[in-house]
Motif scaffolding. Sequence first.
Motif, PDB file in Angstrom:
ATOM      1  N   PHE A 172      -7.512   4.278  -8.398  1.00 26.24           N
ATOM      2  CA  PHE A 172      -6.113   3.877  -8.209  1.00 26.24           C
ATOM      3  C   PHE A 172      -5.524   3.343  -9.514  1.00 26.24           C
ATOM      4  CE2 PHE A 172      -7.730   3.302  -3.817  1.00 26.24           C
ATOM      5  CZ  PHE A 172      -6.852   4.163  -3.181  1.00 26.24           C
TER       6      PHE A 172
ATOM      7  N   ALA B 116      -3.420  -6.541  -1.269  1.00 22.17           N
ATOM      8  CA  ALA B 116      -3.507  -5.073  -1.206  1.00 22.17           C
ATOM      9  C   ALA B 116      -4.044  -4.526  -2.525  1.00 22.17           C
ATOM     10  CB  ALA B 116      -2.119  -4.489  -0.911  1.00 22.17           C
TER      11      ALA B 116
ATOM     12  N   MET C 187      -7.602   5.090   2.441  1.00 22.02           N
ATOM     13  CA  MET C 187      -7.275   3.652   2.433  1.00 22.02           C
ATOM     14  C   MET C 187      -6.258   3.325   3.523  1.00 22.02           C
ATOM     15  SD  MET C 187      -7.668   0.645   1.151  1.00 22.02           S
ATOM     16  CE  MET C 187      -8.581   0.828  -0.376  1.00 22.02           C
TER      17      MET C 187
ATOM     18  N   ALA D  12      -7.937   9.332  -1.856  1.00 12.14           N
ATOM     19  CA  ALA D  12      -8.234   7.894  -1.905  1.00 12.14           C
ATOM     20  C   ALA D  12      -7.194   7.099  -1.116  1.00 12.14           C
ATOM     21  CB  ALA D  12      -8.278   7.429  -3.356  1.00 12.14           C
ATOM     22  N   ILE D  13      -5.918   7.429  -1.335  1.00 10.79           N
ATOM     23  CA  ILE D  13      -4.871   6.655  -0.640  1.00 10.79           C
ATOM     24  C   ILE D  13      -4.824   7.045   0.839  1.00 10.79           C
ATOM     25  CG2 ILE D  13      -2.895   8.170  -1.161  1.00 10.79           C
ATOM     26  CD1 ILE D  13      -2.668   4.427  -1.512  1.00 10.79           C
TER      27      ILE D  13
ATOM     28  N   LEU E 132       0.834  -1.210   0.000  1.00 13.25           N
ATOM     29  CA  LEU E 132       0.000   0.000   0.000  1.00 13.25           C
ATOM     30  C   LEU E 132       0.868   1.260   0.000  1.00 13.25           C
ATOM     31  CD1 LEU E 132      -2.870  -1.042   2.446  1.00 13.25           C
ATOM     32  CD2 LEU E 132      -2.991  -0.799  -0.020  1.00 13.25           C
TER      33      LEU E 132
ATOM     34  N   VAL F 134      -6.670   1.084   7.010  1.00 14.20           N
ATOM     35  CA  VAL F 134      -5.825  -0.083   7.353  1.00 14.20           C
ATOM     36  C   VAL F 134      -5.229   0.100   8.753  1.00 14.20           C
ATOM     37  CG1 VAL F 134      -3.677  -1.276   6.728  1.00 14.20           C
ATOM     38  CG2 VAL F 134      -5.360  -0.710   4.967  1.00 14.20           C
TER      39      VAL F 134
ATOM     40  N   SER G 222     -11.371  10.319 -11.274  1.00 11.22           N
ATOM     41  CA  SER G 222     -10.738  11.412 -10.540  1.00 11.22           C
ATOM     42  C   SER G 222      -9.314  11.671 -11.013  1.00 11.22           C
ATOM     43  CB  SER G 222     -10.769  11.118  -9.051  1.00 11.22           C
ATOM     44  OG  SER G 222     -10.206   9.861  -8.814  1.00 11.22           O
ATOM     45  N   GLY G 223      -8.720  10.694 -11.677  1.00 14.30           N
ATOM     46  CA  GLY G 223      -7.420  10.945 -12.286  1.00 14.30           C
ATOM     47  C   GLY G 223      -6.252  10.603 -11.391  1.00 14.30           C
ATOM     48  N   GLY G 224      -5.089  10.489 -11.996  1.00  6.99           N
ATOM     49  CA  GLY G 224      -3.879  10.235 -11.223  1.00  6.99           C
ATOM     50  C   GLY G 224      -3.571   8.768 -11.020  1.00  6.99           C
TER      51      GLY G 224
ATOM     52  N   VAL H 240     -16.194   2.213  -4.425  1.00  4.79           N
ATOM     53  CA  VAL H 240     -16.212   3.548  -3.823  1.00  4.79           C
ATOM     54  C   VAL H 240     -16.038   4.639  -4.878  1.00  4.79           C
ATOM     55  CG1 VAL H 240     -15.194   4.958  -1.968  1.00  4.79           C
ATOM     56  CG2 VAL H 240     -15.189   2.492  -1.776  1.00  4.79           C
ATOM     57  N   GLY H 241     -15.571   4.244  -6.050  1.00  2.00           N
ATOM     58  CA  GLY H 241     -15.409   5.241  -7.114  1.00  2.00           C
ATOM     59  C   GLY H 241     -14.044   5.884  -7.146  1.00  2.00           C
ATOM     60  N   THR H 242     -13.057   5.313  -6.428  1.00  2.00           N
ATOM     61  CA  THR H 242     -11.690   5.844  -6.508  1.00  2.00           C
ATOM     62  C   THR H 242     -11.097   5.465  -7.867  1.00  2.00           C
ATOM     63  OG1 THR H 242     -10.886   3.835  -5.460  1.00  2.00           O
ATOM     64  CG2 THR H 242     -11.317   5.710  -4.024  1.00  2.00           C
TER      65      THR H 242
ATOM     66  N   PRO I 187     -13.330   9.887  -0.817  1.00  2.00           N
ATOM     67  CA  PRO I 187     -12.187   9.197  -1.438  1.00  2.00           C
ATOM     68  C   PRO I 187     -12.185   9.335  -2.960  1.00  2.00           C
ATOM     69  CG  PRO I 187     -13.317   7.741   0.096  1.00  2.00           C
ATOM     70  CD  PRO I 187     -14.128   8.975   0.016  1.00  2.00           C
ATOM     71  N   ALA I 188     -13.378   9.398  -3.552  1.00  2.00           N
ATOM     72  CA  ALA I 188     -13.433   9.446  -5.014  1.00  2.00           C
ATOM     73  C   ALA I 188     -13.016  10.807  -5.574  1.00  2.00           C
ATOM     74  CB  ALA I 188     -14.847   9.105  -5.488  1.00  2.00           C
ATOM     75  N   ALA I 189     -12.780  11.798  -4.685  1.00  2.00           N
ATOM     76  CA  ALA I 189     -12.473  13.143  -5.181  1.00  2.00           C
ATOM     77  C   ALA I 189     -11.141  13.174  -5.929  1.00  2.00           C
ATOM     78  CB  ALA I 189     -12.444  14.126  -4.018  1.00  2.00           C
ATOM     79  N   ASN I 190     -10.123  12.549  -5.366  1.00  2.00           N
ATOM     80  CA  ASN I 190      -8.841  12.443  -6.080  1.00  2.00           C
ATOM     81  C   ASN I 190      -8.008  11.313  -5.475  1.00  2.00           C
ATOM     82  OD1 ASN I 190      -7.324  13.491  -3.813  1.00  2.00           O
ATOM     83  ND2 ASN I 190      -8.189  15.501  -4.329  1.00  2.00           N
ATOM     84  N   THR I 191      -6.901  10.990  -6.154  1.00  2.00           N
ATOM     85  CA  THR I 191      -6.092   9.841  -5.727  1.00  2.00           C
ATOM     86  C   THR I 191      -5.409  10.103  -4.387  1.00  2.00           C
ATOM     87  OG1 THR I 191      -5.722   9.455  -8.053  1.00  2.00           O
ATOM     88  CG2 THR I 191      -4.382   8.199  -6.564  1.00  2.00           C
TER      89      THR I 191
ATOM     90  N   SER J 126       2.297   1.724  -3.326  1.00  2.00           N
ATOM     91  CA  SER J 126       1.280   2.293  -4.220  1.00  2.00           C
ATOM     92  C   SER J 126       1.219   3.809  -4.017  1.00  2.00           C
ATOM     93  CB  SER J 126      -0.097   1.689  -3.935  1.00  2.00           C
ATOM     94  OG  SER J 126      -0.035   0.307  -4.077  1.00  2.00           O
TER      95      SER J 126
ATOM     96  N   LEU K  87       0.316   0.177 -12.135  1.00  2.00           N
ATOM     97  CA  LEU K  87       0.472  -0.118 -10.705  1.00  2.00           C
ATOM     98  C   LEU K  87      -0.078  -1.511 -10.403  1.00  2.00           C
ATOM     99  CD1 LEU K  87       1.075   0.617  -7.772  1.00  2.00           C
ATOM    100  CD2 LEU K  87      -1.101   1.831  -7.676  1.00  2.00           C
TER     101      LEU K  87
ATOM    102  N   LEU L  74       1.984   6.346  -6.976  1.00  2.00           N
ATOM    103  CA  LEU L  74       0.974   7.317  -7.421  1.00  2.00           C
ATOM    104  C   LEU L  74       1.487   8.750  -7.232  1.00  2.00           C
ATOM    105  CD1 LEU L  74      -2.184   5.591  -5.912  1.00  2.00           C
ATOM    106  CD2 LEU L  74      -1.613   5.796  -8.333  1.00  2.00           C
TER     107      LEU L  74
END
Lengths: 192, 545
Positions: free
Chosen positions: B247, B232, A133, A129-130, A36, A137, B263-265, B243-245, A122-126, A39, B270, A43
Amino acid sequence: MSVPYAHTPRPDTGMTNARLGMGLFLAADAMFCGALFSSYAFLRTAAGYWPVGREVLPMRLNGLALAATATACAMALYAWTGARGTRLSTRVRAGSSAGWGALSLLLTAGALHQALENAGPPAANTFLAIYYMLSAVVTVHVVTASTLSAVTALKSARLGDNLLLSRLGSVGLLWAFTLFMAATCFISFYLL
Amino acid sequence: MRAETQKPGGVRRFLRGYFLGTDHRAVGLAYFVTGFAMFFTGLGIMMLMRWQAAYPGNPFPLLGRLFGPDHPWMPGGMLLPNFYNQLGAMHGTTMVFLAVVPILVGGFGNYLVPLMVGAPNLAFPRLGRLGFWCYLVGIGVIYASFFSHGGPANSGWTSYPPLSVLEDGGQIYWLVGIIFVYVSSLLLAINLIVTVVQLRKPGMGFMELPFFVWTQLVTAFLLLLAFPPLAAAGLLQLSDRLVGTSFFLPGGLVVAGQTLDVSGGGSALLWQHLFWFLAHPEVYVLILPALGMVGTIIPANTGRPLYGYRGMVLSALFMGGMSFLVWAHHMFLTGMGATMNRFFETTTIIISVPSVVIGGSLVLSLWGGAIRFTPPMLYALAFLPMFGIGGLTGMPLAMPSTNIPLHDTMYVIGHFHYIVVLGTLFAVFGGMAHWFPRVSGRLLNGKLTVLHFGLSLLCLNAVFFPLLLQGLAGVSRRLYDGGASYAIGREVFFLNKAVTHSVIAFAVVQVLFLLNVLWSLRWGKPAGGNPWEADTLEWTEDRAP
């Protein structure tokens, strides 16, 4: 047929089965969390724009949650190293570890709520989101470690010396790993 | 005599042991039976796909009547393109995650490792059972996707995004099922490692462990450390879907002429990194226990110990460690850059060295031995050249210059299956013939076993060698119609029919093996205490089978 070295350490390895089992579980857990964090790094390095965590996320609440987790970990390790003392003191230390864990969860819940309100879902941007996440955890780890601390504290009167020491050791290792995770998370989002 | 000490069987006793038993032998047999059921399921799926490749547009015999003309997957018994894709994903998933690993590690490992190290049971008997339950739930969830809206996952056993994130089928079932299988593998691995390290007979040093135990130990470490990144990745993909992310979805992704609202990025690569971090070590999970089995059968049938035991153990350890550093040779096509390519090319070539050391030691172990051509030994002897062909055909895939033209062709299918089917599966059959007396107290019928060996060897070479030739001719490995509508490689399409008939013949031969097992369980010749005069502990332990 009973399984040997369940409660007493094997002389040549110096470990009980549970202690080694917990160590192996944490090794797998480290790989899981490592994936994770990798990742996150992947990203972040690939992103054109990456927000500054201090400006977007609730740093103070997350910092307090980290402090509570650190205290819970310290109490768990204290319970382990001081397990040769009275049962009552061991029970108090393990129980307070669970209590500090619960406080950490409350603070994390507050931080997540604030992040949702101010930064978005979380869906707004990466980046978010991370963040969610990794926070989830860490939260799962705190819940597990707190529960195990509470159960050990409640059962400590009925457990034999070796079994109690073995359980406290396993819980202490789990808390240490949880603290490491929480600290890495904090550093990644706020200090780097 | 073991056959005489067996208690009378019964369905109830079997079911109780299957679902609730905590003895390592009950757990091992439960994995073994279920793993083989999944193996036959995966084989059945492959027969459907091969029929479509050989006779595109023609219904599968007999199934035409079973599936009506309006059936969404197989109208009138003919596979539709999307269902072909879905079956491809399910074949790979079933064979790798639900059949071969559970048989090798869950079956052979759980049953034999405690016996071979002199342990009374697994270190955590109830965790062993819990792991099996997780495996069963994983199977249930993955196969429940057949009944979901859109059918099962259709983005291959590798589940590459963006397709796996965007497709309408049962990818969520696949992800949840794989997470259950991961938990099962985790419990299995922890149990085996702790059993070997903690429950070894007092005084048994690590360099006195049988080679089979070493291979199981290294395999358990691979499962323990390589599987978590896939779990993971599965969690991240679940989040993308639920959720709509994003990754794994890059910004600006255009599908069917429409720019998607993501959302991009994110990065599709990966997923590939996280997936192959597991999936390449997984190849060694598939092959190391097989090497361990062959390394047990050969000494038992030559009357002399393994040649270079210490070198073999060190090679297995080195192979296990290096397998974490080769994953991106599956990604040469993604344009990682010359430096990355060179690194992974080098590590991939280096990892072939320990394979050659182990293979060479197994061959040299035959030198000067009083070889007995028993049924298990036949399988073990066939394993050696088949594993060799599988390994050597892998060399061109280690180098980007040759990997890139071969990567998406049938060549890769041929290479991989030489390793895992003609290699690993032959070792599994050899292991079954070798340890069947330990489990049942009886010998498998010799003539039927030899017949099964010869026919399987013939059929499988007739299946996979033509795939190597087709691949060299440039035939893609993802052709729904077997290549009928393509211009490349037309001169080798005639092999499709031969391959399909050989797959069907192989499946029929496996029925022979099943009948042999069932017949021998009841009427097989009593085996005596140690029919192969082997010197490993599982034969001298006086526990009833």
